[in-house]
Design a protein around this motif. Structure first.
Motif, PDB file in Angstrom:
ATOM      1  N   ARG A 105      88.381  -0.444  15.358  1.00  0.00           N
ATOM      2  CA  ARG A 105      87.794   0.705  14.740  1.00  0.00           C
ATOM      3  C   ARG A 105      88.077   0.849  13.468  1.00  0.00           C
ATOM      4  NH1 ARG A 105      89.380   5.074  19.878  1.00  0.00           N
ATOM      5  NH2 ARG A 105      88.606   3.601  21.624  1.00  0.00           N
ATOM      6  N   LEU A 106      89.167   0.331  12.988  1.00  0.00           N
ATOM      7  CA  LEU A 106      89.312   0.485  11.266  1.00  0.00           C
ATOM      8  C   LEU A 106      88.301  -0.262  10.655  1.00  0.00           C
ATOM      9  CD1 LEU A 106      93.432   0.274  11.315  1.00  0.00           C
ATOM     10  CD2 LEU A 106      91.900   2.291  10.844  1.00  0.00           C
ATOM     11  N   LEU A 107      88.253  -1.484  11.106  1.00  0.00           N
ATOM     12  CA  LEU A 107      87.021  -2.323  10.618  1.00  0.00           C
ATOM     13  C   LEU A 107      85.872  -1.680  10.620  1.00  0.00           C
ATOM     14  CD1 LEU A 107      88.189  -5.702  11.605  1.00  0.00           C
ATOM     15  CD2 LEU A 107      88.540  -4.887   9.488  1.00  0.00           C
ATOM     16  N   LEU A 109      85.188   1.523  10.981  1.00  0.00           N
ATOM     17  CA  LEU A 109      85.236   2.858   9.799  1.00  0.00           C
ATOM     18  C   LEU A 109      85.048   2.329   8.624  1.00  0.00           C
ATOM     19  CD1 LEU A 109      87.911   4.946  11.555  1.00  0.00           C
ATOM     20  CD2 LEU A 109      85.587   5.580  11.436  1.00  0.00           C
ATOM     21  N   ALA A 110      85.820   1.294   8.162  1.00  0.00           N
ATOM     22  CA  ALA A 110      85.700   0.853   6.792  1.00  0.00           C
ATOM     23  C   ALA A 110      84.605   0.280   6.294  1.00  0.00           C
ATOM     24  CB  ALA A 110      86.851  -0.318   6.602  1.00  0.00           C
ATOM     25  N   HIS A 111      83.720  -0.428   7.236  1.00  0.00           N
ATOM     26  CA  HIS A 111      82.262  -0.976   7.095  1.00  0.00           C
ATOM     27  C   HIS A 111      81.349   0.314   6.823  1.00  0.00           C
ATOM     28  CE1 HIS A 111      78.239  -2.152   8.218  1.00  0.00           C
ATOM     29  NE2 HIS A 111      78.549  -3.338   7.675  1.00  0.00           N
ATOM     30  N   ASP A 112      81.788   1.533   7.494  1.00  0.00           N
ATOM     31  CA  ASP A 112      80.793   2.455   7.363  1.00  0.00           C
ATOM     32  C   ASP A 112      81.014   3.356   6.150  1.00  0.00           C
ATOM     33  OD1 ASP A 112      79.511   1.933   9.818  1.00  0.00           O
ATOM     34  OD2 ASP A 112      80.802   3.362  11.050  1.00  0.00           O
ATOM     35  N   ASN A 113      82.315   3.040   5.380  1.00  0.00           N
ATOM     36  CA  ASN A 113      82.597   3.913   4.401  1.00  0.00           C
ATOM     37  C   ASN A 113      82.755   3.089   3.144  1.00  0.00           C
ATOM     38  OD1 ASN A 113      83.196   6.910   5.348  1.00  0.00           O
ATOM     39  ND2 ASN A 113      83.904   5.367   7.009  1.00  0.00           N
ATOM     40  N   LEU A 114      81.975   2.273   2.965  1.00  0.00           N
ATOM     41  CA  LEU A 114      82.239   1.283   1.711  1.00  0.00           C
ATOM     42  C   LEU A 114      82.073   2.000   0.459  1.00  0.00           C
ATOM     43  CD1 LEU A 114      80.154  -1.987   2.991  1.00  0.00           C
ATOM     44  CD2 LEU A 114      82.491  -1.466   3.104  1.00  0.00           C
ATOM     45  N   VAL A 130      89.849   5.833  -4.800  1.00  0.00           N
ATOM     46  CA  VAL A 130      89.523   4.580  -4.265  1.00  0.00           C
ATOM     47  C   VAL A 130      88.353   4.798  -3.018  1.00  0.00           C
ATOM     48  CG1 VAL A 130      91.805   3.487  -4.322  1.00  0.00           C
ATOM     49  CG2 VAL A 130      91.356   4.909  -2.570  1.00  0.00           C
ATOM     50  N   THR A 131      87.886   3.820  -2.619  1.00  0.00           N
ATOM     51  CA  THR A 131      86.914   4.002  -1.345  1.00  0.00           C
ATOM     52  C   THR A 131      87.712   4.090  -0.149  1.00  0.00           C
ATOM     53  OG1 THR A 131      86.571   1.801  -1.045  1.00  0.00           O
ATOM     54  CG2 THR A 131      85.260   2.757  -2.626  1.00  0.00           C
ATOM     55  N   LEU A 132      87.158   4.828   0.782  1.00  0.00           N
ATOM     56  CA  LEU A 132      87.913   5.092   1.979  1.00  0.00           C
ATOM     57  C   LEU A 132      87.803   3.885   2.978  1.00  0.00           C
ATOM     58  CD1 LEU A 132      88.906   6.875   4.209  1.00  0.00           C
ATOM     59  CD2 LEU A 132      86.629   7.325   5.086  1.00  0.00           C
ATOM     60  N   LEU A 137      91.029  -0.623   5.286  1.00  0.00           N
ATOM     61  CA  LEU A 137      91.347  -1.908   5.288  1.00  0.00           C
ATOM     62  C   LEU A 137      92.746  -2.098   4.966  1.00  0.00           C
ATOM     63  CD1 LEU A 137      88.201  -3.563   3.592  1.00  0.00           C
ATOM     64  CD2 LEU A 137      88.659  -3.809   5.832  1.00  0.00           C
ATOM     65  N   GLY A 138      93.584  -1.554   4.225  1.00  0.00           N
ATOM     66  CA  GLY A 138      94.794  -1.789   3.881  1.00  0.00           C
ATOM     67  C   GLY A 138      95.776  -1.675   5.169  1.00  0.00           C
ATOM     68  N   TYR A 139      95.233  -0.226   6.024  1.00  0.00           N
ATOM     69  CA  TYR A 139      95.978  -0.081   7.409  1.00  0.00           C
ATOM     70  C   TYR A 139      95.693  -1.223   8.213  1.00  0.00           C
ATOM     71  CZ  TYR A 139      96.603   4.711   5.679  1.00  0.00           C
ATOM     72  OH  TYR A 139      97.104   5.963   4.959  1.00  0.00           O
ATOM     73  N   GLU A 140      94.417  -1.636   8.221  1.00  0.00           N
ATOM     74  CA  GLU A 140      94.273  -2.750   9.241  1.00  0.00           C
ATOM     75  C   GLU A 140      94.878  -4.127   8.651  1.00  0.00           C
ATOM     76  OE1 GLU A 140      92.772  -6.225  10.664  1.00  0.00           O
ATOM     77  OE2 GLU A 140      92.343  -5.986   8.681  1.00  0.00           O
ATOM     78  N   ALA A 141      95.183  -4.425   7.578  1.00  0.00           N
ATOM     79  CA  ALA A 141      95.961  -5.467   7.063  1.00  0.00           C
ATOM     80  C   ALA A 141      97.238  -5.428   7.478  1.00  0.00           C
ATOM     81  CB  ALA A 141      95.776  -5.703   5.574  1.00  0.00           C
TER      82      ALA A 141
END
Length: 204
Positions: A105-107, A109-114, A130-132, A137-141
Protein backbone atom coordinates in the motif's frame (compact mmCIF):
# COMPACT_ATOMS: atom_id res chain seq x y z
CA UNK A 1 -6.15 -16.23 9.63
CA UNK A 2 -3.20 -17.73 11.53
CA UNK A 3 -5.03 -17.57 14.86
CA UNK A 4 -4.86 -21.16 16.08
CA UNK A 5 -4.67 -21.61 19.85
CA UNK A 6 -2.66 -24.04 21.97
CA UNK A 7 -5.47 -26.59 22.04
CA UNK A 8 -5.55 -26.73 18.25
CA UNK A 9 -1.80 -27.27 17.94
CA UNK A 10 -1.64 -29.87 20.72
CA UNK A 11 -4.35 -31.74 18.83
CA UNK A 12 -2.26 -31.53 15.65
CA UNK A 13 0.79 -32.82 17.52
CA UNK A 14 -1.27 -35.77 18.74
CA UNK A 15 -2.45 -36.48 15.20
CA UNK A 16 1.12 -36.43 13.91
CA UNK A 17 2.25 -38.79 16.68
CA UNK A 18 -0.66 -41.14 16.02
CA UNK A 19 0.08 -41.39 12.32
CA UNK A 20 3.82 -41.78 12.84
CA UNK A 21 3.54 -44.49 15.52
CA UNK A 22 1.14 -46.40 13.30
CA UNK A 23 3.36 -46.14 10.23
CA UNK A 24 6.38 -47.30 12.22
CA UNK A 25 4.49 -50.29 13.68
CA UNK A 26 4.59 -48.98 17.24
CA UNK A 27 0.80 -49.04 17.57
CA UNK A 28 -1.74 -51.18 15.79
CA UNK A 29 -4.25 -49.89 13.26
CA UNK A 30 -7.04 -50.43 15.80
CA UNK A 31 -5.29 -48.24 18.38
CA UNK A 32 -4.49 -45.56 15.81
CA UNK A 33 -8.09 -45.46 14.64
CA UNK A 34 -9.37 -45.24 18.21
CA UNK A 35 -7.05 -42.34 18.99
CA UNK A 36 -7.84 -40.58 15.71
CA UNK A 37 -11.56 -40.78 16.45
CA UNK A 38 -11.01 -39.48 19.98
CA UNK A 39 -8.97 -36.55 18.67
CA UNK A 40 -11.75 -35.75 16.23
CA UNK A 41 -14.24 -35.73 19.11
CA UNK A 42 -12.04 -33.46 21.20
CA UNK A 43 -11.60 -31.02 18.31
CA UNK A 44 -15.37 -30.80 17.88
CA UNK A 45 -16.02 -30.24 21.59
CA UNK A 46 -16.45 -26.95 23.41
CA UNK A 47 -13.78 -27.55 26.05
CA UNK A 48 -10.41 -26.24 24.83
CA UNK A 49 -7.81 -26.18 27.63
CA UNK A 50 -4.35 -24.86 26.81
CA UNK A 51 -2.42 -27.17 29.12
CA UNK A 52 -1.29 -30.54 27.73
CA UNK A 53 -1.75 -32.06 31.20
CA UNK A 54 -5.44 -31.18 31.02
CA UNK A 55 -5.89 -32.39 27.45
CA UNK A 56 -4.17 -35.75 27.91
CA UNK A 57 -6.72 -37.04 30.50
CA UNK A 58 -9.52 -35.98 28.14
CA UNK A 59 -7.97 -38.13 25.43
CA UNK A 60 -7.43 -41.13 27.70
CA UNK A 61 -11.01 -40.89 28.92
CA UNK A 62 -12.10 -41.60 25.35
CA UNK A 63 -9.45 -44.16 24.43
CA UNK A 64 -8.54 -45.90 27.66
CA UNK A 65 -4.90 -46.63 28.47
CA UNK A 66 -4.22 -47.58 24.83
CA UNK A 67 -4.30 -43.90 23.95
CA UNK A 68 -1.09 -43.32 25.90
CA UNK A 69 0.83 -45.51 23.44
CA UNK A 70 1.18 -42.61 20.99
CA UNK A 71 3.25 -40.87 23.66
CA UNK A 72 6.21 -43.22 23.24
CA UNK A 73 9.42 -41.48 22.30
CA UNK A 74 8.06 -38.14 23.46
CA UNK A 75 8.30 -36.00 26.56
CA UNK A 76 6.59 -32.86 27.77
CA UNK A 77 9.87 -31.11 27.01
CA UNK A 78 9.83 -31.74 23.27
CA UNK A 79 6.06 -31.36 23.08
CA UNK A 80 6.14 -27.91 24.66
CA UNK A 81 9.10 -26.88 22.52
CA UNK A 82 7.16 -27.93 19.42
CA UNK A 83 4.03 -26.17 20.63
CA UNK A 84 6.03 -22.99 21.19
CA UNK A 85 7.42 -23.06 17.65
CA UNK A 86 4.02 -23.75 16.11
CA UNK A 87 2.41 -20.84 17.95
CA UNK A 88 5.22 -18.44 17.12
CA UNK A 89 5.38 -19.64 13.51
CA UNK A 90 1.64 -19.12 13.13
CA UNK A 91 1.82 -15.55 14.30
CA UNK A 92 5.07 -14.74 12.53
CA UNK A 93 3.50 -15.73 9.22
CA UNK A 94 0.60 -13.41 9.96
CA UNK A 95 2.93 -10.52 10.82
CA UNK A 96 4.90 -11.22 7.65
CA UNK A 97 1.68 -11.12 5.62
CA UNK A 98 0.64 -7.83 7.24
CA UNK A 99 4.06 -6.27 6.61
CA UNK A 100 3.89 -7.21 2.92
CA UNK A 101 0.36 -5.80 2.61
CA UNK A 102 1.40 -2.57 4.31
CA UNK A 103 4.48 -2.20 2.12
CA UNK A 104 2.39 -2.78 -1.00
CA UNK A 105 0.00 0.00 0.00
CA UNK A 106 2.85 2.37 0.78
CA UNK A 107 4.45 1.65 -2.61
CA UNK A 108 1.16 2.24 -4.41
CA UNK A 109 0.61 5.52 -2.56
CA UNK A 110 4.18 6.59 -3.30
CA UNK A 111 3.68 5.84 -6.99
CA UNK A 112 0.53 7.95 -7.04
CA UNK A 113 2.28 10.86 -5.34
CA UNK A 114 5.58 11.17 -7.16
CA UNK A 115 5.05 14.92 -7.69
CA UNK A 116 2.98 15.76 -4.60
CA UNK A 117 4.95 18.35 -2.60
CA UNK A 118 4.70 18.27 1.19
CA UNK A 119 6.53 20.25 3.89
CA UNK A 120 9.12 18.48 5.99
CA UNK A 121 10.61 19.38 9.33
CA UNK A 122 13.85 18.92 11.26
CA UNK A 123 13.60 19.27 15.05
CA UNK A 124 10.20 20.88 14.67
CA UNK A 125 11.41 23.53 12.26
CA UNK A 126 10.12 23.63 8.70
CA UNK A 127 12.91 22.66 6.30
CA UNK A 128 13.37 21.48 2.72
CA UNK A 129 10.09 20.38 1.10
CA UNK A 130 9.92 16.86 -0.31
CA UNK A 131 7.53 14.80 -2.36
CA UNK A 132 4.98 12.67 -0.58
CA UNK A 133 6.24 9.73 -2.64
CA UNK A 134 9.76 10.21 -1.25
CA UNK A 135 8.43 10.36 2.31
CA UNK A 136 6.32 7.22 1.89
CA UNK A 137 9.25 5.29 0.39
CA UNK A 138 11.22 6.13 3.51
CA UNK A 139 8.58 4.44 5.65
CA UNK A 140 8.47 1.47 3.28
CA UNK A 141 12.25 1.08 3.46
CA UNK A 142 12.22 0.79 7.26
CA UNK A 143 9.38 -1.72 7.12
CA UNK A 144 11.29 -3.71 4.48
CA UNK A 145 14.08 -4.28 7.01
CA UNK A 146 11.54 -5.60 9.49
CA UNK A 147 10.25 -7.99 6.83
CA UNK A 148 13.82 -9.20 6.29
CA UNK A 149 14.13 -9.86 10.02
CA UNK A 150 10.94 -11.92 9.92
CA UNK A 151 12.40 -13.98 7.06
CA UNK A 152 15.65 -14.58 8.94
CA UNK A 153 13.81 -15.64 12.08
CA UNK A 154 11.51 -17.96 10.15
CA UNK A 155 14.55 -19.99 9.07
CA UNK A 156 15.16 -20.81 12.73
CA UNK A 157 11.56 -21.93 13.19
CA UNK A 158 11.61 -24.46 10.35
CA UNK A 159 13.09 -27.31 12.43
CA UNK A 160 10.81 -29.49 14.55
CA UNK A 161 11.74 -30.54 18.13
CA UNK A 162 9.10 -33.30 18.37
CA UNK A 163 10.40 -36.82 18.96
CA UNK A 164 13.59 -35.68 20.69
CA UNK A 165 12.10 -36.68 24.07
CA UNK A 166 13.84 -35.17 27.11
CA UNK A 167 17.50 -36.16 27.17
CA UNK A 168 18.92 -38.77 24.80
CA UNK A 169 15.98 -39.47 22.49
CA UNK A 170 14.36 -42.92 22.54
CA UNK A 171 15.03 -46.56 21.75
CA UNK A 172 11.68 -46.73 19.93
CA UNK A 173 11.85 -46.35 16.13
CA UNK A 174 10.67 -42.74 16.16
CA UNK A 175 10.52 -41.23 12.69
CA UNK A 176 11.30 -37.61 13.49
CA UNK A 177 11.42 -36.63 9.82
CA UNK A 178 7.84 -37.81 9.42
CA UNK A 179 6.71 -35.90 12.53
CA UNK A 180 8.32 -32.75 11.17
CA UNK A 181 6.69 -33.22 7.78
CA UNK A 182 3.22 -33.85 9.24
CA UNK A 183 3.42 -30.55 11.15
CA UNK A 184 4.70 -28.52 8.22
CA UNK A 185 8.36 -28.22 9.26
CA UNK A 186 11.37 -28.57 6.97
CA UNK A 187 13.33 -31.06 9.05
CA UNK A 188 13.98 -31.52 12.75
CA UNK A 189 16.33 -30.28 15.46
CA UNK A 190 18.93 -33.03 15.68
CA UNK A 191 20.36 -32.60 19.17
CA UNK A 192 17.87 -33.59 21.87
CA UNK A 193 19.14 -31.06 24.40
CA UNK A 194 18.90 -28.30 21.81
CA UNK A 195 15.45 -29.43 20.72
CA UNK A 196 13.84 -29.50 24.14
CA UNK A 197 15.24 -26.36 25.75
CA UNK A 198 12.55 -23.98 24.47
CA UNK A 199 10.01 -22.92 27.10
CA UNK A 200 6.32 -22.66 26.17
CA UNK A 201 4.38 -19.50 25.43
CA UNK A 202 0.64 -20.00 25.81
CA UNK A 203 -1.27 -17.86 23.34
CA UNK A 204 -5.02 -17.82 23.16
Amino acid sequence: MFNHDSFYWINQIEKASTLMTFQEGIVTQAVAQKVALALQQLAAGSKRPHDYYEIQPMLLELTGSEGSMIHVGRSWQDIQATLHRLLVRDRLLYLYYLSLETRKRLLNLAHDNLDSIVPSYTYGVQAQPVTLGHLLLGYEATLARTTQRFSAYFVRLKKCPLGAAALATSSFPINRAALADFLGFEGYVENAFDAAKTQPVILG
